[in-house]
Motif scaffolding. Structure first.
Motif, PDB file in Angstrom:
ATOM      1  N   ASP A   1      26.147 -35.075  -5.977  1.00  0.00           N
ATOM      2  CA  ASP A   1      24.991 -34.614  -6.739  1.00  0.00           C
ATOM      3  C   ASP A   1      25.327 -34.470  -8.224  1.00  0.00           C
ATOM      4  O   ASP A   1      24.490 -34.766  -9.091  1.00  0.00           O
ATOM      5  CB  ASP A   1      24.489 -33.289  -6.181  1.00  0.00           C
ATOM      6  N   VAL A   2      26.533 -34.002  -8.520  1.00  0.00           N
ATOM      7  CA  VAL A   2      26.952 -33.909  -9.924  1.00  0.00           C
ATOM      8  C   VAL A   2      26.996 -35.307 -10.538  1.00  0.00           C
ATOM      9  O   VAL A   2      26.508 -35.525 -11.658  1.00  0.00           O
ATOM     10  CB  VAL A   2      28.314 -33.207 -10.045  1.00  0.00           C
ATOM     11  N   PHE A   3      27.572 -36.256  -9.806  1.00  0.00           N
ATOM     12  CA  PHE A   3      27.647 -37.628 -10.316  1.00  0.00           C
ATOM     13  C   PHE A   3      26.252 -38.177 -10.594  1.00  0.00           C
ATOM     14  O   PHE A   3      26.015 -38.829 -11.625  1.00  0.00           O
ATOM     15  CB  PHE A   3      28.381 -38.524  -9.320  1.00  0.00           C
ATOM     16  N   ASN A   4      25.327 -37.949  -9.702  1.00  0.00           N
ATOM     17  CA  ASN A   4      23.957 -38.432  -9.905  1.00  0.00           C
ATOM     18  C   ASN A   4      23.328 -37.842 -11.152  1.00  0.00           C
ATOM     19  O   ASN A   4      22.525 -38.503 -11.828  1.00  0.00           O
ATOM     20  CB  ASN A   4      23.095 -38.116  -8.686  1.00  0.00           C
ATOM     21  N   GLN A   5      23.672 -36.605 -11.471  1.00  0.00           N
ATOM     22  CA  GLN A   5      23.114 -35.966 -12.654  1.00  0.00           C
ATOM     23  C   GLN A   5      23.715 -36.518 -13.952  1.00  0.00           C
ATOM     24  O   GLN A   5      23.010 -36.655 -14.948  1.00  0.00           O
ATOM     25  CB  GLN A   5      23.354 -34.453 -12.598  1.00  0.00           C
ATOM     26  N   VAL A   6      25.004 -36.843 -13.943  1.00  0.00           N
ATOM     27  CA  VAL A   6      25.667 -37.221 -15.199  1.00  0.00           C
ATOM     28  C   VAL A   6      25.842 -38.721 -15.360  1.00  0.00           C
ATOM     29  O   VAL A   6      26.158 -39.182 -16.459  1.00  0.00           O
ATOM     30  CB  VAL A   6      27.033 -36.513 -15.330  1.00  0.00           C
ATOM     31  N   CYS A   7      25.637 -39.489 -14.289  1.00  0.00           N
ATOM     32  CA  CYS A   7      25.859 -40.932 -14.383  1.00  0.00           C
ATOM     33  C   CYS A   7      24.925 -41.702 -13.461  1.00  0.00           C
ATOM     34  O   CYS A   7      23.985 -42.344 -13.897  1.00  0.00           O
ATOM     35  CB  CYS A   7      27.321 -41.265 -14.082  1.00  0.00           C
ATOM     36  N   GLY A   8      25.214 -41.638 -12.165  1.00  0.00           N
ATOM     37  CA  GLY A   8      24.355 -42.292 -11.180  1.00  0.00           C
ATOM     38  C   GLY A   8      24.599 -43.774 -10.987  1.00  0.00           C
ATOM     39  O   GLY A   8      23.826 -44.446 -10.290  1.00  0.00           O
ATOM     40  N   ASP A   9      25.662 -44.318 -11.553  1.00  0.00           N
ATOM     41  CA  ASP A   9      25.954 -45.753 -11.471  1.00  0.00           C
ATOM     42  C   ASP A   9      26.528 -46.077 -10.094  1.00  0.00           C
ATOM     43  O   ASP A   9      27.694 -45.781  -9.815  1.00  0.00           O
ATOM     44  CB  ASP A   9      26.946 -46.132 -12.573  1.00  0.00           C
TER      45      ASP A   9
ATOM     46  N   ARG B   1      27.200 -29.408 -17.974  1.00  0.00           N
ATOM     47  CA  ARG B   1      26.054 -30.308 -18.143  1.00  0.00           C
ATOM     48  C   ARG B   1      25.026 -30.164 -17.023  1.00  0.00           C
ATOM     49  O   ARG B   1      23.999 -30.836 -17.033  1.00  0.00           O
ATOM     50  CB  ARG B   1      26.550 -31.756 -18.223  1.00  0.00           C
ATOM     51  N   ILE B   2      25.307 -29.313 -16.067  1.00  0.00           N
ATOM     52  CA  ILE B   2      24.391 -29.099 -14.944  1.00  0.00           C
ATOM     53  C   ILE B   2      23.510 -27.897 -15.239  1.00  0.00           C
ATOM     54  O   ILE B   2      23.998 -26.797 -15.533  1.00  0.00           O
ATOM     55  CB  ILE B   2      25.189 -28.873 -13.637  1.00  0.00           C
ATOM     56  N   GLU B   3      22.210 -28.101 -15.168  1.00  0.00           N
ATOM     57  CA  GLU B   3      21.256 -27.025 -15.456  1.00  0.00           C
ATOM     58  C   GLU B   3      20.733 -26.351 -14.201  1.00  0.00           C
ATOM     59  O   GLU B   3      20.327 -25.186 -14.246  1.00  0.00           O
ATOM     60  CB  GLU B   3      20.090 -27.587 -16.269  1.00  0.00           C
ATOM     61  N   ASP B   4      20.705 -27.059 -13.093  1.00  0.00           N
ATOM     62  CA  ASP B   4      20.191 -26.494 -11.844  1.00  0.00           C
ATOM     63  C   ASP B   4      21.086 -25.340 -11.394  1.00  0.00           C
ATOM     64  O   ASP B   4      22.265 -25.550 -11.090  1.00  0.00           O
ATOM     65  CB  ASP B   4      20.145 -27.586 -10.772  1.00  0.00           C
ATOM     66  N   PRO B   5      20.579 -24.094 -11.324  1.00  0.00           N
ATOM     67  CA  PRO B   5      21.436 -22.960 -10.941  1.00  0.00           C
ATOM     68  C   PRO B   5      21.966 -23.069  -9.525  1.00  0.00           C
ATOM     69  O   PRO B   5      23.055 -22.559  -9.226  1.00  0.00           O
ATOM     70  CB  PRO B   5      20.505 -21.751 -11.108  1.00  0.00           C
ATOM     71  N   VAL B   6      21.226 -23.725  -8.634  1.00  0.00           N
ATOM     72  CA  VAL B   6      21.702 -23.886  -7.252  1.00  0.00           C
ATOM     73  C   VAL B   6      22.937 -24.787  -7.229  1.00  0.00           C
ATOM     74  O   VAL B   6      23.955 -24.457  -6.606  1.00  0.00           O
ATOM     75  CB  VAL B   6      20.587 -24.457  -6.352  1.00  0.00           C
ATOM     76  N   LEU B   7      22.859 -25.924  -7.906  1.00  0.00           N
ATOM     77  CA  LEU B   7      24.001 -26.832  -7.938  1.00  0.00           C
ATOM     78  C   LEU B   7      25.184 -26.199  -8.669  1.00  0.00           C
ATOM     79  O   LEU B   7      26.335 -26.387  -8.268  1.00  0.00           O
ATOM     80  CB  LEU B   7      23.609 -28.155  -8.594  1.00  0.00           C
ATOM     81  N   LYS B   8      24.922 -25.433  -9.733  1.00  0.00           N
ATOM     82  CA  LYS B   8      26.020 -24.764 -10.434  1.00  0.00           C
ATOM     83  C   LYS B   8      26.738 -23.790  -9.507  1.00  0.00           C
ATOM     84  O   LYS B   8      27.972 -23.699  -9.519  1.00  0.00           O
ATOM     85  CB  LYS B   8      25.492 -24.036 -11.669  1.00  0.00           C
ATOM     86  N   ALA B   9      25.977 -23.076  -8.689  1.00  0.00           N
ATOM     87  CA  ALA B   9      26.597 -22.161  -7.731  1.00  0.00           C
ATOM     88  C   ALA B   9      27.402 -22.932  -6.686  1.00  0.00           C
ATOM     89  O   ALA B   9      28.484 -22.507  -6.263  1.00  0.00           O
ATOM     90  CB  ALA B   9      25.527 -21.308  -7.051  1.00  0.00           C
ATOM     91  N   GLN B  10      26.878 -24.089  -6.281  1.00  0.00           N
ATOM     92  CA  GLN B  10      27.589 -24.905  -5.301  1.00  0.00           C
ATOM     93  C   GLN B  10      28.877 -25.481  -5.889  1.00  0.00           C
ATOM     94  O   GLN B  10      29.869 -25.630  -5.172  1.00  0.00           O
ATOM     95  CB  GLN B  10      26.677 -26.012  -4.790  1.00  0.00           C
TER      96      GLN B  10
END
Length: 276
Positions: free
Chosen positions: A176-184, A63-72
């Motif tokens: 950062d992943v949590f912020n992308q998929v939820c953020g609660d 569900r992550i589109e940012d290639p930088v975060l995917k690499a991380q």
């Protein structure tokens, strides 16, 4: 961009071979049973805990589109996987010394199975974010204050500093992943309260088990000196209270604790080619 890790900071596993001493010195932390077994107790929890962290982040990778975060995320998984393997070897050394750590492991494994069965993926990820914050602030303390490992066996000291370095490098990935998929944030705060309780409970159980095996459970001097080391004026845990509470501040992010310069200087211990 979804990633908030400082630009240019690579997250990659270091495949180091620590060759733990065999047998492991019973009180490898300067002859101090309390300090040794606090670290031992945390180590016992790491292999299963870090596999849980990997699983909780991996389930959202697509569900992550940012290639930088995917690499991380890939770097995070690689680092945590290698940590798990090294701490399994550490656990084997503890068993060789006669410490009955299997019940500690089974209790942690049972709780993880329950969490994965009963909790949503987002709650599992929130638990990972919370526990990653706890490990990150402990890692910062170990790297910033060498006195916390002063007198420790050189190989164990190096292992803990390596682990602390990599925990610092990837301290914001799950966040950062949590912020992308939820953020609660309320979910994060609940997860932190629950995670803190079980971290302290399980670490205390391991500490007590190993002190009991050494015949030191009721030694008042061991507890007096140990609790002073943890909670005294310059205590290891006392110094974590402020950074821990920051997690509950509105808008908090792990890199608000800016220890990039400390991270870079510590890297020179483990990345000699890069340092040169």
């Amino acid at each position: 961009m979804a990633s908030s890790t400082p630009f240019g900071l690579q997250i990659r596993p270091r495949h180091l071979d620590f060759q733990l001493p065999d047998p492991l010195p019973r009180h490898w932390h300067g002859g101090d049973a309390f300090k040794t077994h606090l670290f031992n107790a945390m180590s016992v929890l790491f292999p299963d805990g870090e596999r849980f962290f990997i699983d909780s982040v991996r389930q959202f990778r697509d569900r992550i589109e940012d290639p930088v975060l995917k690499a991380q995320i890939s770097g995070f998984i690689g680092q945590e996987g290698h940590h798990s393997r090294e701490h399994l070897a550490y656990s084997a050394r503890l068993r060789d010394l006669g410490y009955a750590i299997t019940p500690l492991e089974r209790r942690a494994q049972g709780r993880i199975r329950y969490t994965q069965k009963k909790f949503s993926g987002q709650r599992q990820l929130a638990a990972t974010v919370a526990l990653e914050h706890i490990t990150a602030i402990m890692a910062d303390a170990l790297l910033r204050e060498p006195r916390h490992l002063q007198g420790a066996h050189p190989t164990l000291q190096r292992l803990w500093r390596w682990h602390a370095l990599e925990e610092t490098e990837h301290k914001a990935v799950a966040f950062d992943v949590f912020n992308q998929v939820c953020g609660d944030r309320r979910m994060l705060h609940r997860a932190m309260r629950l995670g803190t309780w079980f971290f302290l409970l399980d670490t205390s159980r391991g500490l007590i088990l190993m002190l009991k095996e050494d015949g030191l459970l009721w030694n008042w001097q061991v507890w007096r000196d140990g609790l002073r080391w943890l909670w005294g004026k310059q205590g290891f845990f006392r110094g974590l209270v402020g950074p821990y509470r920051d997690f509950f501040q509105e808008g908090f992010h792990p890199w608000q604790h800016d220890n990039l310069a400390l991270l870079q200087s510590t890297r020179e211990e483990f990345d000699p080619v890069a340092a040169g």
